[in-house]
Design a protein around this motif. Sequence first.
Motif, mmCIF file in Angstrom:
data_model
loop_
_atom_site.group_PDB
_atom_site.id
_atom_site.type_symbol
_atom_site.label_atom_id
_atom_site.label_comp_id
_atom_site.label_asym_id
_atom_site.label_seq_id
_atom_site.Cartn_x
_atom_site.Cartn_y
_atom_site.Cartn_z
ATOM 1 N N THR A 138 9.098 -18.549 1.878
ATOM 2 C CA THR A 138 8.289 -17.343 2.062
ATOM 3 C C THR A 138 9.073 -16.088 1.716
ATOM 4 N N ALA A 139 8.335 -15.097 1.220
ATOM 5 C CA ALA A 139 8.856 -13.741 1.028
ATOM 6 C C ALA A 139 7.900 -12.829 1.775
ATOM 7 N N THR A 140 8.387 -12.097 2.764
ATOM 8 C CA THR A 140 7.516 -11.345 3.672
ATOM 9 C C THR A 140 8.038 -9.927 3.860
ATOM 10 N N VAL A 141 7.120 -8.970 3.864
ATOM 11 C CA VAL A 141 7.445 -7.587 4.187
ATOM 12 C C VAL A 141 6.424 -7.081 5.189
ATOM 13 N N ARG A 142 6.890 -6.315 6.188
ATOM 14 C CA ARG A 142 5.988 -5.703 7.155
ATOM 15 C C ARG A 142 5.986 -4.194 6.946
ATOM 16 N N PRO A 155 0.829 -1.211 0.000
ATOM 17 C CA PRO A 155 0.000 0.000 0.000
ATOM 18 C C PRO A 155 0.857 1.252 0.000
ATOM 19 N N SER A 156 0.376 2.312 -0.650
ATOM 20 C CA SER A 156 1.134 3.562 -0.705
ATOM 21 C C SER A 156 1.147 4.234 0.662
ATOM 22 N N GLY A 157 2.169 5.037 0.905
ATOM 23 C CA GLY A 157 2.252 5.783 2.137
ATOM 24 C C GLY A 157 2.738 4.985 3.316
ATOM 25 N N CYS A 158 3.296 3.800 3.075
ATOM 26 C CA CYS A 158 3.748 2.952 4.178
ATOM 27 C C CYS A 158 5.268 2.926 4.230
ATOM 28 N N THR A 159 5.783 2.776 5.425
ATOM 29 C CA THR A 159 7.219 2.640 5.620
ATOM 30 C C THR A 159 7.548 1.161 5.754
ATOM 31 N N VAL A 160 8.405 0.681 4.883
ATOM 32 C CA VAL A 160 8.778 -0.724 4.937
ATOM 33 C C VAL A 160 9.828 -0.913 6.018
ATOM 34 N N SER A 161 9.575 -1.851 6.900
ATOM 35 C CA SER A 161 10.540 -2.114 7.968
ATOM 36 C C SER A 161 11.784 -2.766 7.377
ATOM 37 N N PRO A 162 12.899 -2.672 8.079
ATOM 38 C CA PRO A 162 14.135 -3.269 7.561
ATOM 39 C C PRO A 162 14.086 -4.783 7.447
ATOM 40 N N GLU A 163 13.051 -5.418 8.068
ATOM 41 C CA GLU A 163 13.028 -6.873 8.071
ATOM 42 C C GLU A 163 12.259 -7.467 6.892
ATOM 43 N N MET A 180 -1.837 1.127 12.286
ATOM 44 C CA MET A 180 -2.081 -0.194 11.706
ATOM 45 C C MET A 180 -0.757 -0.854 11.314
ATOM 46 N N THR A 181 -0.742 -2.164 11.339
ATOM 47 C CA THR A 181 0.378 -2.958 10.831
ATOM 48 C C THR A 181 -0.140 -3.806 9.678
ATOM 49 N N THR A 182 0.595 -3.812 8.574
ATOM 50 C CA THR A 182 0.199 -4.608 7.408
ATOM 51 C C THR A 182 1.339 -5.525 6.998
#
Length: 455
Positions: free
Chosen positions: A405-409, A390-398, A417-419
């Motif tokens: 699996t390929a995962t982004v938080r 989603p736009s406007g989100c900061t991707v965590s370094p993890e 909210m957490t996505t």
Amino acid sequence: MVQPSHFGRYVVIRRLGSGGFAAVWLVRDEELDAEVAVKVLAEHWVDDLDVRRRFVEEGRFLRKVESPYVVGVHDIGTTDDDRPFLVLTYADRGTLADRIEAGPLSLADTVDVIENVSAGLQELHDRGVLHRDVKPENVLFRSTPTGERAMLGDLGLGKSLEAVSRVTMPGGTPAYVAPEQVRGDVLDPRADLYALAAVTYAALAGRPPYGAKTLAAVLAVDGPPASLRTVRDDLPAEVETVILRGLSQDREQRWPDARSYAEALRAASQASIPEAATGRSSARPWIAATIVAALLGSTAGYLGWQYGVNRQWVRVVDQQQVLSVELPRDWTQNRAGSGWQPQGATASLPGLLVSDNNNDWAKAGSTVSGVFAGVLPPGQLPDANNLPGPSGCTVSPEAITKDSTATVRYLGCPAGMTTYERVKQFQGQLVRIQVRAKDAAQAEKVLDSVDYKPK
């Protein structure tokens, strides 16, 4: 009409309705302790052998198909005054005609209903039966454990495809009947498809496409009906195109069968739904596929669910029973699970969306908690850095690509909210998962609970 006390072992509760040839009563089967419907031949037709034959033949046609989308026949009998009756599935939520009378249906609700009805029609056609009277009055609704289901009923005009391979007598309901059926031509399933398209038009417009009152008026029709988009501005042009093809006066120009019509209608209906994610892009179109826009189905009737050990959490299963996810019960206000069609796929694939509000899931800044899971076309597990978000989100370094699996938080997505966005490989099958929640621990638990078990 005097209310009888019983029909055989069936105790009469009340009359549900009547037509020219029969009356329908709600009754109780006391042996099975269940409510069913009994359709009884009208008194003034009792001595007409042809009408009696057609009445009993309806029961035989219905018995040819055991489908959740066609009213079932459970028994047949004769009243004390020698009138045949059929014991049918009780549709406790009325008819589509009732709903249209109250106003046009939403596009999502219309597509759901038409998918159910088309499934019933396809079952009939596959078993050699033509309905010949598809109309809103013959689309019935029945409660299910998770919502409701639309069913096709009343085969009083039904014919075997063998019988209609010859010239037939004209018949049908003028507002919905195909022109070739009025002419008495040799018929095939495309006559029912025309009626199905007319029912779709009526559900969206609140009135049938032409409104013919007589069979003669059907043959006077020249050209397409009034544009649906002049009646409502929320319909994409693609939807109208699908319906108008179904309403073609030339059956050679119609959809080949009910199944293809329903699939085309579902796909076209997604053209009006905004994208769920407009941020990062990917070279893989099936990874960047919009979730909500590609979903098939939008009502609770498409999902099964069961309580876990903790009744505050439930496990939800998609219609094809290959995907499941465990999540908080208070997330399950809206559930869609009849599948989805991501970009790059040539047909629908298993998919489900469960959330507080599916309509708001895709809106920018949405704080709706929920989960999406959908099977992807064949491919390689992508790198986590290529996953959309989603736009406007900061991707965590993890952002992690690990094993299967390929995962982004995403944090603050939106504020508070957490996505999670994940693609996971199950036995070689890729599944896309997105989870959004206020509670990060809940989001992670839901993410890890997604399971895929092929049939």
